[in-house]
Design a protein around this motif. Structure first.
Motif, PDB file in Angstrom:
ATOM      1  N   ASP A  37       0.838  -1.209   0.000  1.00  0.00           N
ATOM      2  CA  ASP A  37       0.000   0.000   0.000  1.00  0.00           C
ATOM      3  C   ASP A  37       0.872   1.257   0.000  1.00  0.00           C
ATOM      4  N   ASP A  38       1.942   1.235   0.813  1.00  0.00           N
ATOM      5  CA  ASP A  38       2.834   2.393   0.892  1.00  0.00           C
ATOM      6  C   ASP A  38       3.506   2.660  -0.456  1.00  0.00           C
ATOM      7  N   TYR A  39       3.961   1.598  -1.111  1.00  0.00           N
ATOM      8  CA  TYR A  39       4.613   1.760  -2.414  1.00  0.00           C
ATOM      9  C   TYR A  39       3.630   2.317  -3.448  1.00  0.00           C
ATOM     10  N   LEU A  40       2.408   1.807  -3.437  1.00  0.00           N
ATOM     11  CA  LEU A  40       1.427   2.246  -4.418  1.00  0.00           C
ATOM     12  C   LEU A  40       1.023   3.705  -4.223  1.00  0.00           C
ATOM     13  N   GLU A  41       1.158   4.197  -3.018  1.00  0.00           N
ATOM     14  CA  GLU A  41       0.874   5.613  -2.768  1.00  0.00           C
ATOM     15  C   GLU A  41       2.027   6.512  -3.214  1.00  0.00           C
ATOM     16  N   SER A  42       3.199   5.904  -3.417  1.00  0.00           N
ATOM     17  CA  SER A  42       4.398   6.692  -3.712  1.00  0.00           C
ATOM     18  C   SER A  42       4.788   6.720  -5.179  1.00  0.00           C
ATOM     19  N   ALA A  43       4.364   5.715  -5.962  1.00  0.00           N
ATOM     20  CA  ALA A  43       4.834   5.642  -7.347  1.00  0.00           C
ATOM     21  C   ALA A  43       3.840   4.876  -8.213  1.00  0.00           C
ATOM     22  N   PRO A  44       3.833   5.160  -9.524  1.00  0.00           N
ATOM     23  CA  PRO A  44       3.002   4.383 -10.451  1.00  0.00           C
ATOM     24  C   PRO A  44       3.737   3.104 -10.863  1.00  0.00           C
ATOM     25  N   TYR A  45       2.981   2.056 -11.102  1.00  0.00           N
ATOM     26  CA  TYR A  45       3.581   0.788 -11.518  1.00  0.00           C
ATOM     27  C   TYR A  45       2.921   0.285 -12.795  1.00  0.00           C
ATOM     28  N   ASP A  46       3.724  -0.424 -13.600  1.00  0.00           N
ATOM     29  CA  ASP A  46       3.215  -1.006 -14.842  1.00  0.00           C
ATOM     30  C   ASP A  46       2.633  -2.398 -14.610  1.00  0.00           C
ATOM     31  N   LEU A  47       3.101  -3.074 -13.562  1.00  0.00           N
ATOM     32  CA  LEU A  47       2.656  -4.443 -13.291  1.00  0.00           C
ATOM     33  C   LEU A  47       2.908  -4.774 -11.831  1.00  0.00           C
ATOM     34  N   ILE A  48       1.964  -5.526 -11.230  1.00  0.00           N
ATOM     35  CA  ILE A  48       2.122  -6.005  -9.860  1.00  0.00           C
ATOM     36  C   ILE A  48       2.187  -7.524  -9.874  1.00  0.00           C
ATOM     37  N   LEU A  49       3.218  -8.074  -9.228  1.00  0.00           N
ATOM     38  CA  LEU A  49       3.326  -9.517  -9.010  1.00  0.00           C
ATOM     39  C   LEU A  49       2.948  -9.753  -7.556  1.00  0.00           C
ATOM     40  N   LEU A  50       1.840 -10.468  -7.335  1.00  0.00           N
ATOM     41  CA  LEU A  50       1.219 -10.505  -6.010  1.00  0.00           C
ATOM     42  C   LEU A  50       1.071 -11.923  -5.487  1.00  0.00           C
ATOM     43  N   ASP A  51       1.722 -12.195  -4.365  1.00  0.00           N
ATOM     44  CA  ASP A  51       1.571 -13.479  -3.683  1.00  0.00           C
ATOM     45  C   ASP A  51       0.209 -13.517  -2.996  1.00  0.00           C
ATOM     46  N   ILE A  52      -0.312 -14.716  -2.759  1.00  0.00           N
ATOM     47  CA  ILE A  52      -1.605 -14.842  -2.087  1.00  0.00           C
ATOM     48  C   ILE A  52      -1.448 -14.855  -0.573  1.00  0.00           C
ATOM     49  N   SER A  53      -0.538 -15.691  -0.086  1.00  0.00           N
ATOM     50  CA  SER A  53      -0.389 -15.836   1.375  1.00  0.00           C
ATOM     51  C   SER A  53       0.707 -14.914   1.876  1.00  0.00           C
ATOM     52  N   LEU A  54       0.294 -13.857   2.581  1.00  0.00           N
ATOM     53  CA  LEU A  54       1.243 -12.879   3.094  1.00  0.00           C
ATOM     54  C   LEU A  54       1.054 -12.725   4.601  1.00  0.00           C
ATOM     55  N   PRO A  55       2.073 -12.251   5.308  1.00  0.00           N
ATOM     56  CA  PRO A  55       2.005 -12.222   6.778  1.00  0.00           C
ATOM     57  C   PRO A  55       0.831 -11.428   7.329  1.00  0.00           C
ATOM     58  N   ASP A  56       0.399 -10.387   6.620  1.00  0.00           N
ATOM     59  CA  ASP A  56      -0.673  -9.548   7.157  1.00  0.00           C
ATOM     60  C   ASP A  56      -1.980  -9.647   6.378  1.00  0.00           C
ATOM     61  N   GLY A  57      -2.145 -10.735   5.613  1.00  0.00           N
ATOM     62  CA  GLY A  57      -3.421 -10.903   4.937  1.00  0.00           C
ATOM     63  C   GLY A  57      -3.339 -11.715   3.659  1.00  0.00           C
ATOM     64  N   ASP A  58      -4.470 -11.767   2.964  1.00  0.00           N
ATOM     65  CA  ASP A  58      -4.610 -12.543   1.741  1.00  0.00           C
ATOM     66  C   ASP A  58      -4.492 -11.617   0.532  1.00  0.00           C
ATOM     67  N   GLY A  59      -3.600 -11.971  -0.389  1.00  0.00           N
ATOM     68  CA  GLY A  59      -3.397 -11.152  -1.572  1.00  0.00           C
ATOM     69  C   GLY A  59      -4.659 -10.964  -2.394  1.00  0.00           C
ATOM     70  N   ARG A  60      -5.560 -11.931  -2.339  1.00  0.00           N
ATOM     71  CA  ARG A  60      -6.813 -11.812  -3.100  1.00  0.00           C
ATOM     72  C   ARG A  60      -7.704 -10.707  -2.539  1.00  0.00           C
ATOM     73  N   ASP A  61      -7.697 -10.549  -1.212  1.00  0.00           N
ATOM     74  CA  ASP A  61      -8.467  -9.452  -0.617  1.00  0.00           C
ATOM     75  C   ASP A  61      -7.861  -8.108  -1.013  1.00  0.00           C
ATOM     76  N   PHE A  62      -6.543  -8.049  -1.046  1.00  0.00           N
ATOM     77  CA  PHE A  62      -5.837  -6.842  -1.467  1.00  0.00           C
ATOM     78  C   PHE A  62      -6.213  -6.502  -2.911  1.00  0.00           C
ATOM     79  N   LEU A  63      -6.225  -7.512  -3.776  1.00  0.00           N
ATOM     80  CA  LEU A  63      -6.588  -7.315  -5.176  1.00  0.00           C
ATOM     81  C   LEU A  63      -8.022  -6.797  -5.299  1.00  0.00           C
ATOM     82  N   THR A  64      -8.936  -7.382  -4.536  1.00  0.00           N
ATOM     83  CA  THR A  64     -10.333  -6.949  -4.579  1.00  0.00           C
ATOM     84  C   THR A  64     -10.465  -5.481  -4.180  1.00  0.00           C
ATOM     85  N   ARG A  65      -9.736  -5.076  -3.144  1.00  0.00           N
ATOM     86  CA  ARG A  65      -9.781  -3.672  -2.714  1.00  0.00           C
ATOM     87  C   ARG A  65      -9.237  -2.746  -3.797  1.00  0.00           C
TER      88      ARG A  65
END
Length: 221
Positions: A37-65
């Motif tokens: 979230d911090d990175y996305l607030e700081s810079a534009p990106y062309d592509l995100i590579l996103l793991d599903i199981s992360l220490p603070d939540g599920d990558g799929r929920d992050f994607l939905t948001r």
């Protein structure tokens, strides 16, 4: 291109980031969704590579948001699940593609290229413009009968300029697209790559124009 890699495994993240950097991509790595979230607030990106199981939540929920917030940055999900149901659900939630762990880096490269081509509306890795042919997969520019090889960052710079010919790109914008936060960038770095690219395009009908104090654009001669 600038990628955001969201992966908590140091070993995998280092391998992926190193491989993508060799291709000339800028890669920022987040180990948690909060960091992402911090990175996305700081810079534009062309592509995100996103793991599903992360220490603070599920990558799929992050994607939905992200999708509900209107973010359209392409996302490739990295999942350890081989279940067809899980993969279909991931795509339905807004992912542009997925790759199953463990994966071969060559497959990840191919999926990144395919997603970026779809995003730009280009089906072929080759692009013809004003007297030259650019082959992103082959990392070459062909002018007449002469094939000229492109270094990694020259290739990425030409990809950006060719995505919207005639549009002016400022130096800060190009730095954001070509370099990660961890890289030290000199004031004249973009000028150096622009100069190299000009030499590769010599003899074609294209001109890489400098608008002093504004930026750079690729136009027909």
């Amino acid at each position: 291109m600038r990628f955001l890699l969201v992966e908590d495994s140091d070993e995998l993240a280092q391998a992926v980031a190193s491989g993508l950097a060799l291709e000339g991509h800028a890669v920022d790595r987040a180990a948690t969704l909060g960091e992402a979230d911090d990175y996305l607030e700081s810079a534009p990106y062309d592509l995100i590579l996103l793991d599903i199981s992360l220490p603070d939540g599920d990558g799929r929920d992050f994607l939905t948001r992200q999708r509900r917030a209107g973010a359209s940055t392409p996302v490739i999900m990295m999942t350890a699940s081989a279940s067809v149901t899980d993969r279909v659900a991931t795509l339905d939630q807004g992912a542009d593609d997925y790759i199953t762990k463990p994966f071969d880096f060559a497959e990840l490269q191919a999926r990144c290229r395919a997603v970026l081509r779809r995003q730009s509306g280009v089906a072929d890795s080759r692009r013809h413009f004003s007297g030259f042919t650019f082959d992103a997969l082959g990392a070459t520019v062909t002018v007449g009968d002469e094939v000229r090889e492109l270094r990694a960052r020259e290739l990425r710079l030409l990809e950006i300029l060719l995505s919207r010919p005639g549009q002016t790109y400022s130096k800060p914008h190009l730095i954001d697209r070509l370099f990660s936060f961890d890289e030290e960038v000199s004031d004249n770095a973009i000028e150096v790559y622009i100069g190299r690219l000009r030499r590769k395009l010599e003899g074609s009908g294209a001109r890489l124009e400098t608008l002093r104090g504004v930026g750079y654009r690729l136009i027909p001669e």
